[in-house]
Design an enzyme around this catalytic site. Sequence first.
Site, PDB file in Angstrom:
ATOM      1  N   TRP A  28       0.817  -1.224   0.000  1.00 32.02           N
ATOM      2  CA  TRP A  28       0.000   0.000   0.000  1.00 32.02           C
ATOM      3  C   TRP A  28       0.851   1.275   0.000  1.00 32.02           C
ATOM      4  O   TRP A  28       0.343   2.372  -0.059  1.00 32.02           O
ATOM      5  CB  TRP A  28      -0.964   0.025   1.191  1.00 32.02           C
ATOM      6  CG  TRP A  28      -0.342  -0.371   2.485  1.00 32.02           C
ATOM      7  CD1 TRP A  28       0.262   0.443   3.375  1.00 32.02           C
ATOM      8  CD2 TRP A  28      -0.277  -1.686   3.034  1.00 32.02           C
ATOM      9  NE1 TRP A  28       0.715  -0.286   4.442  1.00 32.02           N
ATOM     10  CE2 TRP A  28       0.390  -1.598   4.267  1.00 32.02           C
ATOM     11  CE3 TRP A  28      -0.717  -2.956   2.602  1.00 32.02           C
ATOM     12  CZ2 TRP A  28       0.639  -2.711   5.075  1.00 32.02           C
ATOM     13  CZ3 TRP A  28      -0.481  -4.055   3.406  1.00 32.02           C
ATOM     14  CH2 TRP A  28       0.193  -3.924   4.619  1.00 32.02           C
ATOM     15  N   GLU A  41      -5.452   0.672   5.929  1.00 29.94           N
ATOM     16  CA  GLU A  41      -5.568   1.089   7.332  1.00 29.94           C
ATOM     17  C   GLU A  41      -6.688   0.339   8.047  1.00 29.94           C
ATOM     18  O   GLU A  41      -6.551  -0.017   9.208  1.00 29.94           O
ATOM     19  CB  GLU A  41      -5.790   2.610   7.428  1.00 29.94           C
ATOM     20  CG  GLU A  41      -4.549   3.427   7.102  1.00 29.94           C
ATOM     21  CD  GLU A  41      -3.373   3.171   8.053  1.00 29.94           C
ATOM     22  OE1 GLU A  41      -3.608   2.707   9.181  1.00 29.94           O
ATOM     23  OE2 GLU A  41      -2.231   3.410   7.659  1.00 29.94           O
ATOM     24  N   GLN A  46      -5.954  -3.844  14.568  1.00 28.10           N
ATOM     25  CA  GLN A  46      -5.864  -5.063  15.386  1.00 28.10           C
ATOM     26  C   GLN A  46      -5.197  -6.232  14.665  1.00 28.10           C
ATOM     27  O   GLN A  46      -5.355  -7.367  15.077  1.00 28.10           O
ATOM     28  CB  GLN A  46      -7.250  -5.574  15.834  1.00 28.10           C
ATOM     29  CG  GLN A  46      -8.283  -4.551  16.121  1.00 28.10           C
ATOM     30  CD  GLN A  46      -8.166  -4.021  17.521  1.00 28.10           C
ATOM     31  OE1 GLN A  46      -7.499  -4.622  18.353  1.00 28.10           O
ATOM     32  NE2 GLN A  46      -8.759  -2.901  17.778  1.00 28.10           N
ATOM     33  N   THR A  47      -4.522  -5.983  13.550  1.00 27.66           N
ATOM     34  CA  THR A  47      -4.003  -7.101  12.757  1.00 27.66           C
ATOM     35  C   THR A  47      -2.569  -6.804  12.305  1.00 27.66           C
ATOM     36  O   THR A  47      -2.267  -5.676  11.921  1.00 27.66           O
ATOM     37  CB  THR A  47      -4.912  -7.322  11.518  1.00 27.66           C
ATOM     38  OG1 THR A  47      -6.263  -7.282  11.943  1.00 27.66           O
ATOM     39  CG2 THR A  47      -4.645  -8.666  10.856  1.00 27.66           C
ATOM     40  N   TYR A 124      -8.339   7.899  14.244  1.00 27.07           N
ATOM     41  CA  TYR A 124      -7.052   7.381  13.770  1.00 27.07           C
ATOM     42  C   TYR A 124      -7.064   7.235  12.244  1.00 27.07           C
ATOM     43  O   TYR A 124      -6.157   7.719  11.547  1.00 27.07           O
ATOM     44  CB  TYR A 124      -6.692   6.027  14.424  1.00 27.07           C
ATOM     45  CG  TYR A 124      -5.563   5.378  13.668  1.00 27.07           C
ATOM     46  CD1 TYR A 124      -4.259   5.843  13.817  1.00 27.07           C
ATOM     47  CD2 TYR A 124      -5.811   4.390  12.712  1.00 27.07           C
ATOM     48  CE1 TYR A 124      -3.226   5.331  13.053  1.00 27.07           C
ATOM     49  CE2 TYR A 124      -4.790   3.877  11.944  1.00 27.07           C
ATOM     50  CZ  TYR A 124      -3.495   4.343  12.116  1.00 27.07           C
ATOM     51  OH  TYR A 124      -2.492   3.848  11.347  1.00 27.07           O
ATOM     52  N   ASP A 142      -2.419   5.770  17.034  1.00 23.32           N
ATOM     53  CA  ASP A 142      -2.852   4.400  17.351  1.00 23.32           C
ATOM     54  C   ASP A 142      -2.016   3.902  18.534  1.00 23.32           C
ATOM     55  O   ASP A 142      -1.279   4.675  19.164  1.00 23.32           O
ATOM     56  CB  ASP A 142      -2.709   3.493  16.117  1.00 23.32           C
ATOM     57  CG  ASP A 142      -1.258   3.283  15.708  1.00 23.32           C
ATOM     58  OD1 ASP A 142      -0.365   3.964  16.262  1.00 23.32           O
ATOM     59  OD2 ASP A 142      -1.004   2.437  14.842  1.00 23.32           O
ATOM     60  N   CYS A 206      17.705   3.056  17.925  1.00 26.18           N
ATOM     61  CA  CYS A 206      16.603   4.017  17.783  1.00 26.18           C
ATOM     62  C   CYS A 206      17.124   5.404  17.388  1.00 26.18           C
ATOM     63  O   CYS A 206      18.056   5.929  18.009  1.00 26.18           O
ATOM     64  CB  CYS A 206      15.845   4.099  19.093  1.00 26.18           C
ATOM     65  SG  CYS A 206      14.505   5.290  19.016  1.00 26.18           S
TER      66      CYS A 206
HETATM   67  S1  SF4 Z   1      14.979   5.033  22.783  1.00 21.20           S
HETATM   68 FE1  SF4 Z   1      13.958   3.107  23.177  1.00 21.20          FE
HETATM   69  S2  SF4 Z   1      12.159   3.631  24.364  1.00 21.20           S
HETATM   70 FE2  SF4 Z   1      12.923   5.519  23.462  1.00 21.20          FE
HETATM   71  S3  SF4 Z   1      11.712   5.733  21.614  1.00 21.20           S
HETATM   72 FE3  SF4 Z   1      13.611   4.710  21.082  1.00 21.20          FE
HETATM   73  S4  SF4 Z   1      13.160   2.502  21.207  1.00 21.20           S
HETATM   74 FE4  SF4 Z   1      11.512   3.609  22.243  1.00 21.20          FE
END
Ligand code: SF4
Length: 357
Positions: A28, A41, A46-47, A124, A142, A206
């Site tokens: 999509w 969407e 839930q999937t 949402y 969400d 992250c």
């Molecule tokens: S640092 Fe860790 S807890 Fe913070 S947003 Fe990134 S993955 Fe999530």
Amino acid sequence: MEIIQQDIPYIQDALLEWYQANKRDLPWRRQSNAYYTLVSEIMLQQTKVATVIPYYERFISRFPTAHDLATASDDDVVKLWEGLGYYSRARNLHSAIKEVVATYNGTIPMDKGEISKLKGIGPYTTGAVLSIAYNQKVPAVDGNVMRVFSRIFALEDDIAKVSTRKKMESIAEEVIPDHSPGDFNQALMELGATICTPKSPQCLFCPVKDVCLAYEKGLEKVLPIKKKAKAPEKTVIVMYALSFNAQLLVQKRPSTGLLANMWSLPTEDRLEEMPFDNQIEEYCEVNGYSAKIFSDIYQYEHIFSHRHWKIMLVFVELANKPDFTPKRSIWVDKHTISDFAFPKVYLKALEQLGYRN
Ligand code: SF4
């Protein structure tokens, strides 16, 4: 507001850059089309993504435009949804698209008030479609986004509460950039689905770890706070496999309530005050069935969002075909049964009976 304003530009840039480099190639996402966005969407509610992909591809290849979906029969639409669960989504989507064709000539409206009046389209989905397909700065909050915000800003609000969702939407309004709102909303969702996951967030990978308060305070596995919902209500159910000459009686469920209008096996609540065999005999007598043999062949459980069924599947071989077929019912054999859409809870029974694989 508990968010740190000076971190917002950093969060915007880091997430957008990360998203461009890491976004998953999903069917999509390959072209901008509000109808495709809406279908995906609704299916994704839930999937899991991996479950949705083959359903989405079949659905779009059968109904490539809003006009194709609007003119389809309810049975055709539900059949393509078979096994995906939460069937009211399919019916609501079908109604919404009929309205889009009747009122907006097949174009999903760009106006927030108009789109959110369509059946089954909540805040949402409204935000997701307007931001992703029309690049409007509208929040799409969400569960993934609430988890990410709870962690980045170390928010201890209970995410099961409606008031928390509203608060998260206000935060999103502040955080979404004026440019690329659709990509930013998708970046938040993607981060929640792939890095900032519920049980084991991959903080080291992250893009916003340098400003994430949960990471700084070691709270990434504590947040978000979600108070436990009540366990679904448990009911014992008897499901009847009424068979004559290798044909099985299947029944369309009532048009309202749980699994409305889906195909099923005749089903009733277990009457605890009555011995099990007596209940089967009484059921057959009341409905005019002469049972040659019956046996309790399989027991299993199925949990819906608010109900928990403990199922006793009973096989009843009839001595002769009844003089009349009950309302909304039909006799089917192993070949014709595949023309009918059954929800998962009944598919499990049909598999046991050798009527579906
Ligand atoms: S640092 Fe860790 S807890 Fe913070 S947003 Fe990134 S993955 Fe999530």
